[in-house]
Motif scaffolding. Structure first.
Motif, short mmCIF file in Angstrom:
data_model
loop_
_atom_site.label_atom_id
_atom_site.label_comp_id
_atom_site.label_asym_id
_atom_site.label_seq_id
_atom_site.Cartn_x
_atom_site.Cartn_y
_atom_site.Cartn_z
N GLY A 41 30.13 36.67 56.89
CA GLY A 41 29.84 35.26 57.15
C GLY A 41 31.07 34.44 56.86
O GLY A 41 32.14 34.72 57.38
N GLU A 42 30.95 33.46 55.99
CA GLU A 42 32.07 32.60 55.61
C GLU A 42 32.87 33.18 54.44
O GLU A 42 33.95 32.69 54.12
N GLN A 43 32.36 34.21 53.78
CA GLN A 43 33.01 34.77 52.59
C GLN A 43 34.02 35.85 52.96
O GLN A 43 33.70 36.78 53.69
N VAL A 44 35.24 35.72 52.46
CA VAL A 44 36.27 36.74 52.60
C VAL A 44 36.33 37.51 51.28
O VAL A 44 36.33 36.91 50.21
N VAL A 45 36.36 38.83 51.39
CA VAL A 45 36.43 39.69 50.22
C VAL A 45 37.59 40.66 50.42
O VAL A 45 37.78 41.20 51.50
N ILE A 46 38.35 40.86 49.36
CA ILE A 46 39.46 41.82 49.37
C ILE A 46 39.06 42.98 48.48
O ILE A 46 38.58 42.79 47.36
N ARG A 47 39.24 44.21 48.99
CA ARG A 47 38.87 45.40 48.21
C ARG A 47 40.07 46.34 48.08
O ARG A 47 40.91 46.43 48.97
N GLY A 48 40.07 47.05 46.97
CA GLY A 48 41.11 48.04 46.72
C GLY A 48 40.78 48.83 45.47
O GLY A 48 39.68 48.75 44.94
N HIS A 49 41.77 49.60 45.01
CA HIS A 49 41.60 50.35 43.78
C HIS A 49 42.94 50.54 43.10
O HIS A 49 43.99 50.45 43.75
N VAL A 50 42.90 50.77 41.81
CA VAL A 50 44.09 51.10 41.04
C VAL A 50 43.82 52.39 40.28
O VAL A 50 42.66 52.77 40.07
N ALA A 51 44.90 53.04 39.87
CA ALA A 51 44.75 54.22 39.02
C ALA A 51 44.15 53.79 37.68
O ALA A 51 44.45 52.70 37.18
N LYS A 52 43.29 54.63 37.15
CA LYS A 52 42.68 54.30 35.86
C LYS A 52 43.75 54.12 34.78
O LYS A 52 43.57 53.37 33.82
N ALA A 53 44.90 54.79 34.94
CA ALA A 53 46.00 54.66 33.98
C ALA A 53 46.69 53.30 34.06
O ALA A 53 47.38 52.90 33.13
N ASN A 54 46.49 52.58 35.16
CA ASN A 54 47.07 51.25 35.34
C ASN A 54 46.16 50.25 34.60
O ASN A 54 44.97 50.14 34.92
N PRO A 55 46.69 49.49 33.65
CA PRO A 55 45.83 48.57 32.88
C PRO A 55 45.32 47.37 33.68
O PRO A 55 44.54 46.58 33.16
N HIS A 56 45.72 47.25 34.93
CA HIS A 56 45.36 46.05 35.69
C HIS A 56 43.85 45.86 35.79
O HIS A 56 43.35 44.74 35.73
N TRP A 57 43.11 46.94 35.94
CA TRP A 57 41.65 46.80 36.05
C TRP A 57 41.06 46.17 34.79
O TRP A 57 40.10 45.40 34.87
N ARG A 58 41.65 46.48 33.64
CA ARG A 58 41.16 45.87 32.39
C ARG A 58 41.45 44.37 32.38
O ARG A 58 40.64 43.57 31.91
N TYR A 59 42.62 44.00 32.91
CA TYR A 59 42.97 42.57 32.97
C TYR A 59 42.01 41.83 33.89
O TYR A 59 41.64 40.69 33.62
N LEU A 60 41.60 42.47 34.99
CA LEU A 60 40.63 41.84 35.90
C LEU A 60 39.28 41.66 35.21
O LEU A 60 38.57 40.68 35.47
N GLU A 61 38.92 42.60 34.34
CA GLU A 61 37.66 42.46 33.60
C GLU A 61 37.74 41.34 32.57
O GLU A 61 36.76 40.64 32.34
#
Length: 193
Positions: free
Chosen positions: A30-50
């Protein structure tokens, strides 16, 4: 964004900005744009997103050095022309195997559709192990800013000189800058003034 899906994901952390370069999928509902991806679990970026869901994604488009020789006057300096998109949004992470497979099934056809057959033929235990080493994310986009610096402030003849100096380059980022300038209506085709 779809033409240049290798982007930079930037998050705020207690120690300052943190960036990861990665391929992303752009989805619209619809009107919503969503971006999807993944990072390695060893990359701390996912924790920063949380910890801080607000983030920035930078998509680089074509770009090129612009020589002062393209201009009519002598008192000018070199510059850089480019197109980029800055996307702001709120992220959520996930690690459920079905959701991770969904992201992979979106990414694989974008970059190497034939790999889908090889992935499917790998042992279940190997695929599960690989999925356990990544964390997925999706970003609900709240703002999109297109940024273009394409000699808009120069005379049409100078724009044409810039386009002519770039359009036959072997480097697609450089020739793409000329194409982007044409798409934005800059310059004048010789003989069409």
């Amino acid at each position: 964004m779809r033409a240049n899906p290798f982007a930079i994901l930037v998050s705020s952390t207690d120690d300052g900005p943190f960036a990861t370069h990665l391929p992303l999928v752009i989805c619209e509902s619809g009107e919503q744009v969503v971006i999807r991806g993944h990072v390695a679990k060893a990359n701390p970026h996912w924790r920063y997103l949380e910890q801080q869901s607000q983030c920035l994604v930078i998509f680089h488009g074509p770009h090129a050095y612009i020589s002062p020789k393209n201009y009519m006057t002598r008192e000018v300096v070199p510059t850089w022309n480019y197109g980029a998109v800055h996307v702001h949004g709120s992220a959520r992470t996930f690690s459920e195997p079905d959701a991770l497979l969904g992201v992979l099934h979106e990414l694989i056809p974008m970059f190497e559709a034939q790999y889908a057959e090889q992935w499917a033929s790998l042992s279940q235990s190997y695929r599960e192990r690989m999925l356990s080493h990544i964390v997925g994310f999706e970003i609900a986009v709240s703002q999109i800013e297109a940024k273009f610096k394409l000699s808009q402030n120069r005379a049409k003849e100078e724009q044409e000189n810039v386009i002519a100096s770039l359009e036959h380059a072997a480097d697609t980022a450089v020739s793409g800058t000329a194409r982007l300038m044409r798409e934005q209506g800059l310059g004048v085709k010789k003989g069409r003034e």
